[in-house]
Write a protein that holds these residues in place. Structure first.
Motif, PDB file in Angstrom:
ATOM      1  N   ASN A 153      65.784 -17.829  15.334  1.00 10.58           N
ATOM      2  CA  ASN A 153      64.771 -17.645  14.299  1.00 10.58           C
ATOM      3  C   ASN A 153      63.471 -17.101  14.885  1.00 10.58           C
ATOM      4  N   ALA A 154      63.093 -17.626  16.065  1.00 13.80           N
ATOM      5  CA  ALA A 154      61.879 -17.134  16.722  1.00 13.80           C
ATOM      6  C   ALA A 154      62.045 -15.673  17.126  1.00 13.80           C
ATOM      7  N   PHE A 155      63.238 -15.335  17.581  1.00 12.98           N
ATOM      8  CA  PHE A 155      63.513 -13.951  17.975  1.00 12.98           C
ATOM      9  C   PHE A 155      63.420 -13.016  16.768  1.00 12.98           C
ATOM     10  N   GLN A 156      63.992 -13.439  15.630  1.00 15.60           N
ATOM     11  CA  GLN A 156      63.930 -12.615  14.427  1.00 15.60           C
ATOM     12  C   GLN A 156      62.483 -12.429  13.973  1.00 15.60           C
ATOM     13  N   THR A 157      61.704 -13.502  14.021  1.00 13.34           N
ATOM     14  CA  THR A 157      60.293 -13.410  13.633  1.00 13.34           C
ATOM     15  C   THR A 157      59.543 -12.455  14.551  1.00 13.34           C
ATOM     16  N   LYS A 158      59.851 -12.524  15.834  1.00 18.97           N
ATOM     17  CA  LYS A 158      59.180 -11.660  16.792  1.00 18.97           C
ATOM     18  C   LYS A 158      59.523 -10.196  16.547  1.00 18.97           C
ATOM     19  N   ARG A 159      60.771  -9.925  16.186  1.00 10.91           N
ATOM     20  CA  ARG A 159      61.163  -8.555  15.915  1.00 10.91           C
ATOM     21  C   ARG A 159      60.461  -8.010  14.669  1.00 10.91           C
ATOM     22  N   VAL A 160      60.306  -8.860  13.631  1.00  9.01           N
ATOM     23  CA  VAL A 160      59.576  -8.439  12.432  1.00  9.01           C
ATOM     24  C   VAL A 160      58.126  -8.124  12.785  1.00  9.01           C
ATOM     25  N   LYS A 161      57.519  -8.968  13.597  1.00  8.61           N
ATOM     26  CA  LYS A 161      56.148  -8.724  14.045  1.00  8.61           C
ATOM     27  C   LYS A 161      56.060  -7.419  14.836  1.00  8.61           C
ATOM     28  N   PHE A 162      57.072  -7.182  15.654  1.00  9.85           N
ATOM     29  CA  PHE A 162      57.088  -5.964  16.459  1.00  9.85           C
ATOM     30  C   PHE A 162      57.121  -4.724  15.566  1.00  9.85           C
ATOM     31  N   VAL A 163      57.976  -4.768  14.527  1.00  9.03           N
ATOM     32  CA  VAL A 163      58.080  -3.629  13.607  1.00  9.03           C
ATOM     33  C   VAL A 163      56.765  -3.410  12.874  1.00  9.03           C
ATOM     34  N   CYS A 164      56.170  -4.493  12.388  1.00  7.30           N
ATOM     35  CA  CYS A 164      54.874  -4.381  11.697  1.00  7.30           C
ATOM     36  C   CYS A 164      53.823  -3.771  12.616  1.00  7.30           C
ATOM     37  N   ASP A 165      53.827  -4.218  13.869  1.00  7.16           N
ATOM     38  CA  ASP A 165      52.828  -3.731  14.811  1.00  7.16           C
ATOM     39  C   ASP A 165      52.988  -2.233  15.064  1.00  7.16           C
ATOM     40  N   PRO A 265      57.362  -7.907  29.736  1.00  4.72           N
ATOM     41  CA  PRO A 265      57.449  -8.228  28.317  1.00  4.72           C
ATOM     42  C   PRO A 265      56.170  -8.847  27.801  1.00  4.72           C
ATOM     43  N   GLY A 266      55.835  -8.542  26.543  1.00  9.52           N
ATOM     44  CA  GLY A 266      54.594  -9.037  25.951  1.00  9.52           C
ATOM     45  C   GLY A 266      54.814 -10.256  25.090  1.00  9.52           C
ATOM     46  N   GLU A 267      53.741 -10.884  24.730  1.00  7.37           N
ATOM     47  CA  GLU A 267      53.766 -12.057  23.868  1.00  7.37           C
ATOM     48  C   GLU A 267      52.728 -11.883  22.779  1.00  7.37           C
ATOM     49  N   PHE A 268      52.844 -12.684  21.756  1.00  4.04           N
ATOM     50  CA  PHE A 268      51.838 -12.740  20.722  1.00  4.04           C
ATOM     51  C   PHE A 268      50.771 -13.735  21.166  1.00  4.04           C
ATOM     52  N   LEU A 269      49.563 -13.261  21.367  1.00  5.61           N
ATOM     53  CA  LEU A 269      48.528 -14.086  21.982  1.00  5.61           C
ATOM     54  C   LEU A 269      47.499 -14.515  20.966  1.00  5.61           C
ATOM     55  N   ASP A 270      47.034 -15.744  21.105  1.00  4.03           N
ATOM     56  CA  ASP A 270      45.939 -16.253  20.298  1.00  4.03           C
ATOM     57  C   ASP A 270      44.643 -16.055  21.057  1.00  4.03           C
ATOM     58  N   GLU A 271      43.746 -15.257  20.524  1.00  5.26           N
ATOM     59  CA  GLU A 271      42.487 -14.984  21.183  1.00  5.26           C
ATOM     60  C   GLU A 271      41.476 -16.089  20.878  1.00  5.26           C
ATOM     61  N   ASP A 272      40.415 -16.148  21.679  1.00  7.57           N
ATOM     62  CA  ASP A 272      39.412 -17.196  21.522  1.00  7.57           C
ATOM     63  C   ASP A 272      38.493 -16.960  20.340  1.00  7.57           C
TER      64      ASP A 272
END
Length: 305
Positions: A153-165, A265-272
C-alpha cells in the motif's frame, strides 16, 4: 476446513526421506510410491479446492525455504513438484510464489549447485518452462503477510505521488492547482466597481427621467445579477472543483512539488516550514520495487548457466 491431517502426512513423508540422507529425486519417488502418497487427494474437500491446493503447496514451500538440513529442503522441493503433477484438478492449480520466496528459491538453487546437486536447477527450470508458478507480491507464509500488505500500500501511494510530481513539474497544472481565483480576478474590487456602476446607473436614469422619456431604456436597469456576483459564482465553482481534486489525489493545498535529480533513491520529506515537499528522484537505482520483471530474469539466468 481442517488441513492439519494433510500437513502431518506431508511432514511424515519428508521426514522419512530425510532420514535416509538421500538427495536424488529417484529416492524420493521411491518413498512416495511406497507410501502410495498420491492417495492424499482421496480425502480432498469438495469445496474451496484452490485454498486446499495452495495450502499444500505453501506447506511444502515452508519446508523448502526453512533453515533445516539440505535433505529436508530438497524433500520440500520434490514434494512440491509431485503434488503439482499428481493433482486431480484440470486445469492444474498453479503454485503461488511471492517475491520473497523467489529470492529464497534462488538462494536454494545456488546452495544446491555448490553442493554438487545439479538436479535442483534443472527441476526448477522445468517447473518454470511448464508454467507451474504463479508469481505475486504478497508473502503468504508466516506472519509477514500483514507487513508486506502495508509495504504494498505504501508503495502504491508512493507511485501515485511520483506520477503527480512528474505531471505537475512538467506542466502549468501545479500553478493552476494552487491558484486563488478570487485573488487572481481581484473579486473584491470587481464587486465594488459593479456595485458602484449599478448605483451610478440608477442615479443617472432617475435624473434623466425628469426631462426625457426613458421608458424604452428601463430594461437596462433590470439585470438580475451584477458582474461581481457572477464572477463570485465562478470563483465558488473553481474552489469546489479544486477541493474535489485535493480529495481524489491526496494532495493538500500546502504541498509544494519539485523534482530533484540524484544518484540515490528519493523520499518524501517533511520540511521544517510546516508543509510537505514532495521530492522525487529520477534515476535507474530506485530499489527492488521498481524492478519491472521482479527479479525473475535473474532467476532464469541462473538456471541457464
Amino acid at each position: 476446513m481442517d488441513l492439519a491431517p494433510f500437513k502431518l502426512d506431508i511432514d511424515e513423508l519428508l521426514d522419512d526421506y530425510a532420514k535416509e540422507n538421500c538427495t536424488s529425486f529417484t529416492d524420493f519417488k521411491r518413498v512416495w510410491m511406497a507410501k502410495k502418497f498420491s492417495y492424499i487427494y482421496e480425502g480432498r474437500p469438495k469445496t474451496n479446492s484452490g485454498v486446499f491446493m495452495q495450502s499444500l503447496f505453501l506447506h511444502c514451500i515452508g519446508h523448502m525455504t526453512c533453515q533445516r538440513s539440505l535433505c529436508q529442503r530438497l524433500a520440500g522441493l520434490y514434494c512440491l513438484y509431485c503434488l503439482y503433477e499428481c493433482q486431480p484438478y484440470k486445469p492444474h492449480f498453479k503454485i503461488y510464489l511471492s517475491l520473497e520466496e523467489c529470492k529464497q528459491l534462488k538462494e536454494f538453487i545456488m546452495e544446491a549447485k555448490q553442493s554438487g546437486i545439479g538436479l535442483v536447477p534443472a527441476l526448477v527450470k522445468r517447473m518454470l518452462d511448464k508454467g507451474m508458478f504463479l508469481f505475486g507480491f504478497i508473502n503468504l507464509l508466516g506472519d509477514r503477510g500483514a507487513k508486506q500488505l502495508d509495504e504494498f500500500n505504501a508503495f502504491q501511494t508512493k507511485r501515485v505521488k511520483f506520477v503527480c510530481d512528474k505531471l505537475f513539474a512538467n506542466t502549468q497544472i501545479g500553478r493552476y492547482m494552487h491558484t486563488d481565483l478570487g485573488e487572481e480576478f481581484e473579486l473584491d474590487t470587481i464587486k465594488k466597481l459593479s456595485m458602484d456602476y449599478a448605483k451610478a446607473k440608477e442615479s443617472a436614469f432617475a435624473e434623466l427621467s425628469q426631462t426625457v422619456d426613458v421608458e424604452d431604456a428601463k430594461h437596462i436597469l433590470q439585470n438580475d445579477k451584477l458582474l461581481g456576483d457572477r464572477v463570485g459564482e465562478i470563483v465558488k465553482e473553481w474552489d469546489a472543483q479544486k477541493e474535489e481534486f485535493y480529495q481524489k489525489t491526496g494532495v493538500s493545498p500546502g504541498d509544494e512539488l519539485a523534482v530533484v535529480d540524484n544518484d540515490e533513491p528519493g523520499e518524501f520529506l517533511d520540511e521544517d516550514d510546516g508543509h510537505t515537499e514532495l521530492v522525487v528522484i529520477d534515476n535507474d537505482k530506485s530499489g527492488e520495487f521498481y524492478d519491472e520483471d521482479g527479479g525473475f530474469d535473474e532467476l532464469e539466468q541462473l538456471l541457464l548457466e
